[in-house]
Design a protein around this motif. Structure first.
Motif, PDB file in Angstrom:
ATOM      1  N   GLU A  62       0.843  -1.202   0.000  1.00 44.96           N
ATOM      2  CA  GLU A  62       0.000   0.000   0.000  1.00 44.96           C
ATOM      3  C   GLU A  62       0.879   1.253   0.000  1.00 44.96           C
ATOM      4  N   GLU A  63       2.179   1.081  -0.307  1.00 45.36           N
ATOM      5  CA  GLU A  63       3.134   2.208  -0.180  1.00 45.36           C
ATOM      6  C   GLU A  63       3.040   3.160  -1.365  1.00 45.36           C
ATOM      7  N   LYS A  64       1.842   3.684  -1.638  1.00 44.13           N
ATOM      8  CA  LYS A  64       1.646   4.543  -2.820  1.00 44.13           C
ATOM      9  C   LYS A  64       2.278   5.917  -2.625  1.00 44.13           C
ATOM     10  N   ARG A  65       1.986   6.524  -1.469  1.00 46.16           N
ATOM     11  CA  ARG A  65       2.545   7.855  -1.198  1.00 46.16           C
ATOM     12  C   ARG A  65       4.071   7.762  -1.083  1.00 46.16           C
ATOM     13  N   THR A  66       4.528   6.717  -0.375  1.00 46.74           N
ATOM     14  CA  THR A  66       5.965   6.523  -0.185  1.00 46.74           C
ATOM     15  C   THR A  66       6.670   6.326  -1.524  1.00 46.74           C
ATOM     16  N   ALA A  67       6.092   5.482  -2.382  1.00 39.17           N
ATOM     17  CA  ALA A  67       6.702   5.202  -3.688  1.00 39.17           C
ATOM     18  C   ALA A  67       6.752   6.471  -4.536  1.00 39.17           C
ATOM     19  N   ALA A  68       5.682   7.269  -4.492  1.00 39.37           N
ATOM     20  CA  ALA A  68       5.643   8.518  -5.266  1.00 39.37           C
ATOM     21  C   ALA A  68       6.701   9.490  -4.735  1.00 39.37           C
TER      22      ALA A  68
END
Ligand SMILES: [Zn+2]
Ligand SMILES: [Zn+2]
Length: 385
Positions: free
Chosen positions: A29-35
């Protein structure tokens, strides 16, 4: 190439680390982190691929004409633990926190990318791998199955983990067995529930389950060679009984650790034999489900020497050592080491709360050491001659 202001880099990494800490995300769920990671890598001038194995990110940096490539890896995921910290950058997501320091690992690898992009000092290609879902041992495999090595080839890989209790600026590792495999099991006992006053009329499962829990203790103590490391832990016993009704169903769950596939296989085989035999003795049936979650982490001896030599170029000699005992904790980095040789090291987190503790926080005093270690490994392995 510009020489980076190291204190400025330390301040930047601290800001990134605290931002990531405030916004923790669970595995895959690391969407913000990946971005966040992708945006920074692009700003440093790296080529970036997103969505590798779910939420994984790969940055690529090439200098010179060398055709060798090595990988550095960080993990991005947080845990479902409610944070008890009171610091300004504490988690804003209820029930989720960076209790393993993956926020620090991510910030240090970003710092290394910025350092190497700005200063160079190597000849070849560096892959910066930001993996999802380390905590439940799925992220590395997801990236590998998404063609990580075919799409972004590399010949060796290095990673690190912070270690509470080890002083800041200290690095340790060992060759060979470093961290264990993790297997999980569930044994379901099925009988016939009934009135608590009439046990003879049914085939209740609780006494059988208690015997089973005791019998499982003999796997390590009586069946494994004393020369082998193994752990069999029963962690849950759940029945469908109530105060005045005997359970017709009991579930015994737990967790096993080992360092060699033969030991893992022996534990499973003994467990199946004991479950079946115990069930038969108590006139109930047993169903065993045994799964392998993490593979053992085995460091390459030659690359351990290289990683320690690299560490000595940026740290005090007496702060770098081969001191750790094999640990019966598990780490998803191990999965990459089944594909290419590499080395995983531990770096001091000072006197912090333990990993996975609700009061844990990554120690920002270590950030520059980690980033400089990563860069030193690259410069040593992809030397300019
Ligand atoms: Zn962890
Ligand atoms: Zn961790």
């Amino acid at each position: 190439m510009d020489e980076l202001d190291q204190q400025q880099l330390h301040r930047e990494m601290t800001a990134w680390r605290r931002d990531l800490h405030t916004h923790p995300e669970f595995g895959f769920e690391e969407k913000r982190t990946a971005a966040f990671v992708a945006e920074k890598l692009r700003a440093f001038g790296l080529e970036v691929a997103e969505g590798v194995g779910g939420t994984g990110v790969v940055g690529t940096l090439t200098r010179g004409s060398g055709n060798r490539a090595i990988a550095l890896r960080a993990d991005m995921d947080a845990l479902r633990i409610a944070e008890q910290g009171t610091q300004a950058w504490r988690s804003r997501t209820p029930g989720t926190m960076h209790a393993c320091g993956h926020d620090g690992h991510t910030a240090m690898l970003l710092g290394a990318a910025k350092l190497l992009a700005s200063e160079g000092g190597f000849d070849g290609t560096v892959r910066f791998i930001f993996q999802p879902a380390e905590e439940w041992g799925r992220g590395a495999l997801a990236m590998l199955q998404d063609g990580l090595i075919e799409r972004f080839p590399f010949e060796e890989i290095f990673g690190l983990h912070n270690m509470p209790g080890l002083p800041i600026g200290h690095f340790e590792t060992r060759s060979g067995q470093v961290m264990s495999a993790e297997d999980n099991f569930e044994i379901v006992l099925k009988g016939l529930g009934g009135h608590a006053a009439r046990p003879h009329a049914g085939r209740e499962t609780l006494v059988a389950a208690c015997a089973l829990v005791v019998n499982l203790q003999t796997i390590v103590s009586r069946r494994l060679s004393p020369a082998d490391i193994g752990v069999v832990s029963v962690t849950e016993l759940i029945t469908d009984g109530t105060r005045n009704a005997l359970p017709g169903l009991a579930r015994v769950l737990g967790d096993c650790r080992s360092f060699r596939p033969q030991v893992s296989a022996a534990i499973e085989a003994e467990m199946r034999r004991i479950a079946e035999g115990t069930a038969q003795a108590y006139n109930v049936a047993a169903e065993v489900t045994y799964t392998r979650e993490f593979v053992p982490l085995i460091n390459d001896a030659a690359l351990v020497d290289e990683a320690l030599a690299a560490a000595r170029t940026v740290l005090a000699d007496d702060a770098v050592g081969v001191a750790v005992e094999p640990m019966t904790a598990s780490e998803d980095f191990a999965r990459f080491l089944t594909e290419v040789p590499g080395c995983f090291v531990f770096m001091g987190n000072g006197n912090s709360a333990p990993l996975h503790n609700p009061a844990y926080d990554f120690n920002d005093a270590g950030l520059l050491h980690g980033a400089r270690f990563h860069a030193a490994v690259v410069r040593r392995r992809l030397g300019v001659g």
